[in-house]
Write a protein that holds these residues in place. Structure first.
Motif, PDB file in Angstrom:
ATOM      1  N   ILE A 379       1.115  -1.736  -0.262  1.00  0.00           N
ATOM      2  CA  ILE A 379       0.013   0.436  -0.131  1.00  0.00           C
ATOM      3  C   ILE A 379       0.767   1.147  -0.190  1.00  0.00           C
ATOM      4  N   MET A 380       2.076   0.857   1.015  1.00  0.00           N
ATOM      5  CA  MET A 380       2.656   2.388   0.916  1.00  0.00           C
ATOM      6  C   MET A 380       3.838   2.470  -0.367  1.00  0.00           C
ATOM      7  N   ALA A 381       4.107   1.361  -1.195  1.00  0.00           N
ATOM      8  CA  ALA A 381       4.666   1.304  -2.188  1.00  0.00           C
ATOM      9  C   ALA A 381       4.643   0.789  -3.795  1.00  0.00           C
ATOM     10  N   HIS A 382       3.084   0.915  -4.069  1.00  0.00           N
ATOM     11  CA  HIS A 382       2.931   0.774  -5.400  1.00  0.00           C
ATOM     12  C   HIS A 382       2.793   2.124  -6.329  1.00  0.00           C
ATOM     13  N   SER A 448       9.851   7.050  -1.207  1.00  0.00           N
ATOM     14  CA  SER A 448       9.218   6.972   0.206  1.00  0.00           C
ATOM     15  C   SER A 448       8.691   8.608   0.278  1.00  0.00           C
ATOM     16  N   LEU A 559       3.712   1.257   7.875  1.00  0.00           N
ATOM     17  CA  LEU A 559       2.673   1.238   7.600  1.00  0.00           C
ATOM     18  C   LEU A 559       1.822   1.414   9.133  1.00  0.00           C
TER      19      LEU A 559
ATOM     20  N   TRP B  39      -1.298  -9.553  10.340  1.00  0.00           N
ATOM     21  CA  TRP B  39      -1.912  -8.985   9.518  1.00  0.00           C
ATOM     22  C   TRP B  39      -2.888  -8.307   9.456  1.00  0.00           C
ATOM     23  N   GLN B  45      -4.146  -1.539   8.769  1.00  0.00           N
ATOM     24  CA  GLN B  45      -3.954  -1.206   7.001  1.00  0.00           C
ATOM     25  C   GLN B  45      -4.192  -2.734   5.994  1.00  0.00           C
ATOM     26  N   LEU B 130       0.512  10.909   2.674  1.00  0.00           N
ATOM     27  CA  LEU B 130       0.305   9.585   3.591  1.00  0.00           C
ATOM     28  C   LEU B 130       0.717   8.469   2.807  1.00  0.00           C
ATOM     29  N   ASN B 131       1.003   8.861   0.958  1.00  0.00           N
ATOM     30  CA  ASN B 131       1.688   7.627   0.694  1.00  0.00           C
ATOM     31  C   ASN B 131       0.900   6.567   0.664  1.00  0.00           C
ATOM     32  N   MET B 132      -0.688   6.406   0.301  1.00  0.00           N
ATOM     33  CA  MET B 132      -1.415   5.100   0.723  1.00  0.00           C
ATOM     34  C   MET B 132      -1.786   5.591  -0.770  1.00  0.00           C
ATOM     35  N   ASN B 133      -1.531   3.732  -1.294  1.00  0.00           N
ATOM     36  CA  ASN B 133      -2.037   3.622  -2.994  1.00  0.00           C
ATOM     37  C   ASN B 133      -2.395   2.349  -3.357  1.00  0.00           C
ATOM     38  N   PHE B 134      -2.917   3.405  -3.885  1.00  0.00           N
ATOM     39  CA  PHE B 134      -4.387   2.148  -4.568  1.00  0.00           C
ATOM     40  C   PHE B 134      -4.572   2.181  -6.058  1.00  0.00           C
ATOM     41  N   ASN B 159      -1.018   7.823  -9.953  1.00  0.00           N
ATOM     42  CA  ASN B 159       0.697   7.244 -10.541  1.00  0.00           C
ATOM     43  C   ASN B 159       0.577   6.241 -11.483  1.00  0.00           C
TER      44      ASN B 159
END
Lengths: 566, 177
Positions: A379-382, A448, A559, B39, B45, B130-134, B159
């Motif tokens: 989620i933090m990298a895609h 990042s 995360l 997790w 998350q 936040l750098n949350m990516n979907f 992105n």
């Protein structure tokens, strides 16, 4: 000297190693290797333009040309350079090392021609300006039909080369040109070839319908989610072909540069089997934040079935340096924990390229790959720069550097030409490996901060809703740019050295190649009963493990700080 | 030695430090394998991939209805509608070349069902800083059950490459107490 199944005038004996060289195979190793370097050059020119565009202080290309150049870069580097080189490696492994002739000259011609025509077709269609779809060409983004057709031709050509490899193994076995088990390097190459077949079948399943769709979208409906899953069966798995080929080359170079020998061949071969069985699942790493595939599917696949393919890489991460340590200790470098390493032949570009590739791949590519490919951490990298930050230390700092190191033996032994400027040859792996490491560190840290990959302008083209990334991200992008320039110089130097040697170098035919270090070009293999002392390697892999664990749990901590989502 | 044939008795179990390392590596692989399902149940998350097929035209209609029912203003810079949906409700975000509509106001620590879909190409949903990516796909309604845990103005950037205007594709989520 063994003549295997070669006919009269179909082989020569290598003056350096005494091994038989099939002249047909030699011709196609040369043809494929030359094409590989030509496409490497095209990819390299694209690379420096891209680095100078994503370095915000320079921002060289226009948006249109940035995406076009990125398409060129991806295809020429990741597909053409690597595939041509791998076909050359396969031809070498199945003939010289098995003492056999190449199964079919016709098939080798067909393979080479199809790949060449396909690759040129792809590049021409990209430069026509209507196929700016990047490597992945995610539907419904659409290129001209010629773009997909070119990729299909390359894939079919590569498949023919792989078939030729299997046919050669068959006739070698049939003609009993070798007895017992095949050498490790051939075993690893076979693993690469098996994965390549599965990869290329995925390519056919993805690209043929997409080609039809690009001619007329009315004819066939393509689901973007389906496309992503099957395309990555091609895209990710082809990188595992590279891993297998690279690891085989590590074993090869450990053998020729220090006389290295795996401690336990069953362990190394078992690790290659794990690659074949489980690496395909890693294709899921690209769809971890996609709609339509559930958590169970994502977790099972991203773990490669309990990380058994990661286990394989961790095993090679031990057995490869251990083979060097055992040989060095046997040959008298016994001081302390790391005397074997400090006294390794670092001036030999075949060794330095190999060992740097091992370290960069393991510490850089391996750790980041597993962490970014963890389902939730993704989620933090895609689609941020963390992703290309990862794969530039696997496929460039790892695979490409290993291929370069091997080339320092291919040119004198297969092309039978000597390099000019040996001093420059000796620094080239350091320049390239160092540059690409700095580049990838810059990329990863910028990523990042959230900086996206495949993105022309981090200042968002004057958007009022987001005015761009802060100074921290800019600093890392600058570091990336500097690293990119250094790596480009190292790459250009490699091409100049190779081209000058191949086309204008002094021939060494009739005698052995000039040694890169010591008195003999090939260091004699140590005996089977040499003592298996590897305390230094154990320390190195424990440092790797600690770095791995720290980076892994640090990412879980980061995360846990973001918004809740499920 | 890897380029020569191995001795006939090469098939044997590892010993010494090699055996130790294979064992350590295997344990680490098992730890990593357990972390993900753990997790999934214990962590906050996760990407569950909840999604439904939807025709782009139908999705556009849902977005329009959603905006009509929840609009509280207009962003002056972009003239895009600002909506403030009720906590717990369904929120619809539409991605298309090269913008996200509408601008969304959410309440801190409230759960929402955020729907993402595209009318044309594939797009990204990258929430900054936040750098949350979907991933956003046309033809798929991707549902994130999301709870903002911090206040402020959060830009959305694209992105996934979506053509020449990709770099200017932005949206916004505003979170208030």
């Amino acid at each position: 000297m063994p003549t295997g199944n070669h006919g009269a005038n179909e082989m020569r004996s290598c003056e350096t190693t005494g091994l038989p060289v099939c002249l047909n195979a030699q011709q196609f190793i040369k043809l494929n290797a030359v094409c590989a370097v030509v496409f490497l050059l095209i990819g390299a020119i694209a690379a420096i333009l891209l680095a100078l565009t994503r370095w915000p202080a320079v921002h060289l290309l226009s948006a249109e040309w940035y995406y076009r150049t990125l398409t060129i870069h991806g295809l020429n580097m990741l597909i053409f350079w690597i595939l041509f080189f791998e076909i050359a490696v396969l031809y070498f492994a199945c003939t010289t090392l098995l003492n056999s002739k190449l199964a079919s000259k016709g098939l080798a011609w067909a393979s080479w021609l199809l790949m060449l025509i396909g690759a040129i077709t792809v590049d021409v269609f990209i430069l026509r300006g209507k196929s700016d779809v990047l490597l992945t060409s995610y539907v419904p983004l659409k290129a001209e039909p010629g773009f997909y057709l070119g990729i299909i031709l390359v894939a079919v050509g590569a498949l023919l080369g792989v078939i030729n490899f299997f046919c050669t193994i068959y006739i070698a076995k049939r003609d009993k040109t070798y007895e017992g088990s095949m050498p490790m390097v051939v075993y690893g190459a076979t693993a690469a070839a098996i994965i390549a077949v599965v990869t290329l079948l995925h390519g056919a399943v993805t690209m043929i319908p997409t080609f039809v769709w690009s001619i007329n979208p009315e004819w066939i409906a393509l689901d973007p989610a389906w496309y992503r899953i099957t395309w990555w069966g091609l895209g990710h798995q082809s990188q595992q072909v590279n891993v297998c080929a690279m690891v085989s080359i590590w074993y090869f170079l450990s053998s020729v540069t220090v006389g290295g020998r795996p401690i336990n061949q069953a362990v190394c071969r078992g690790a290659f089997v794990l690659y074949i069985l489980f690496i395909n699942l890693a294709s899921a790493h690209h769809i971890l934040v996609d709609p339509g595939v559930g958590s169970g599917w994502k977790i099972w696949n991203t773990s490669y079935a309990m990380y058994l393919a990661v286990l394989a890489s961790m095993i090679h991460g031990f057995t490869v340096p251990a083979s060097v340590e055992v040989a060095q200790r046997y040959n008298g470098y016994k001081d302390g924990l790391f005397g074997w390493l400090f006294n390794a032949p670092w001036r030999n570009p075949g060794f330095s390229g190999f060992f740097l590739s091992l370290v960069i791949f393991g510490f850089g590519g391996g750790i980041t790959g597993v962490v970014l490919g963890t389902q939730q951490i993704n989620i933090m990298a895609h689609n941020t720069l963390r992703i290309p930050g990862h794969f530039h230390v696997t496929v460039v700092g790892g695979t490409t550097l290993a291929f370069m190191a091997l080339t320092y033996y291919v040119v004198p032994m297969i092309f039978q030409k000597e390099f000019y400027c040996k001093a420059l040859c000796r620094i080239q792996p350091w320049l390239f490996g160092g540059g690409i490491t700095v580049f990838a560190i810059g990329m990863s840290f910028a990523g990042s901060y959230g900086v996206p990959r495949r993105h022309w302008d981090v200042d968002m083209g004057g958007s009022t809703l987001f005015t761009g990334f802060g100074s921290g991200a800019h600093v890392w992008l600058g570091i990336m740019g500097v690293g990119g320039v250094i790596a480009f110089i190292g790459l250009l130097l490699f091409i100049l050295l190779v081209v000058s040697a191949v086309f204008f170098g002094k021939s060494n035919a009739g005698g052995p190649m000039t040694p890169w270090h010591g008195d003999t070009a090939i260091v004699a293999p140590i005996p089977h009963d040499a003592p298996h002392e590897t305390p230094g390697t154990m320390i190195l892999v424990m440092v790797l493990l600690v770095s791995f664990v720290v980076y892994y749990f640090a990412n879980w901590k980061w995360l846990s700080d973001v918004w809740h989502v499920r | 030695m890897s380029i020569y044939q191995p001795p006939a008795d090469w098939f044997k179990a590892p010993t010494g430090s090699e055996r130790t390392w294979v064992g350590i590596a295997l344990v680490w692989c098992i730890v990593m394998s357990i972390m993900m399902p753990l997790w999934h149940f214990k962590g906050k998350q996760n990407s569950s991939g909840e999604a439904y097929r939807v025709e782009p035209m139908d999705y556009a209609k849902r977005v329009m209805e959603f905006i009509a029912a929840n609009q509280v203003g207009v962003d002056e810079g972009t003239m895009r509608p600002i909506v403030a949906p009720a906590p717990g409700s369904d929120v619809y975000l539409q991605a298309q070349m090269w913008q996200y509509t509408p601008i969304i106001k959410l309440k801190l620590n409230q759960e929402y069902r955020l729907h993402l879909s595209s009318l044309d190409l594939q797009h990204g949903f990258s929430l900054q800083p936040l750098n949350m990516n979907f991933q956003i796909l046309p033809g798929w309604d991707h549902v994130l059950t999301i709870t903002p845990t911090s206040t402020g103005t959060f830009p959305i950037i694209c992105n996934e490459f979506c053509g020449i205007g990709h770099h200017g594709m932005t949206g916004q989520i505003i979170v208030e107490e």
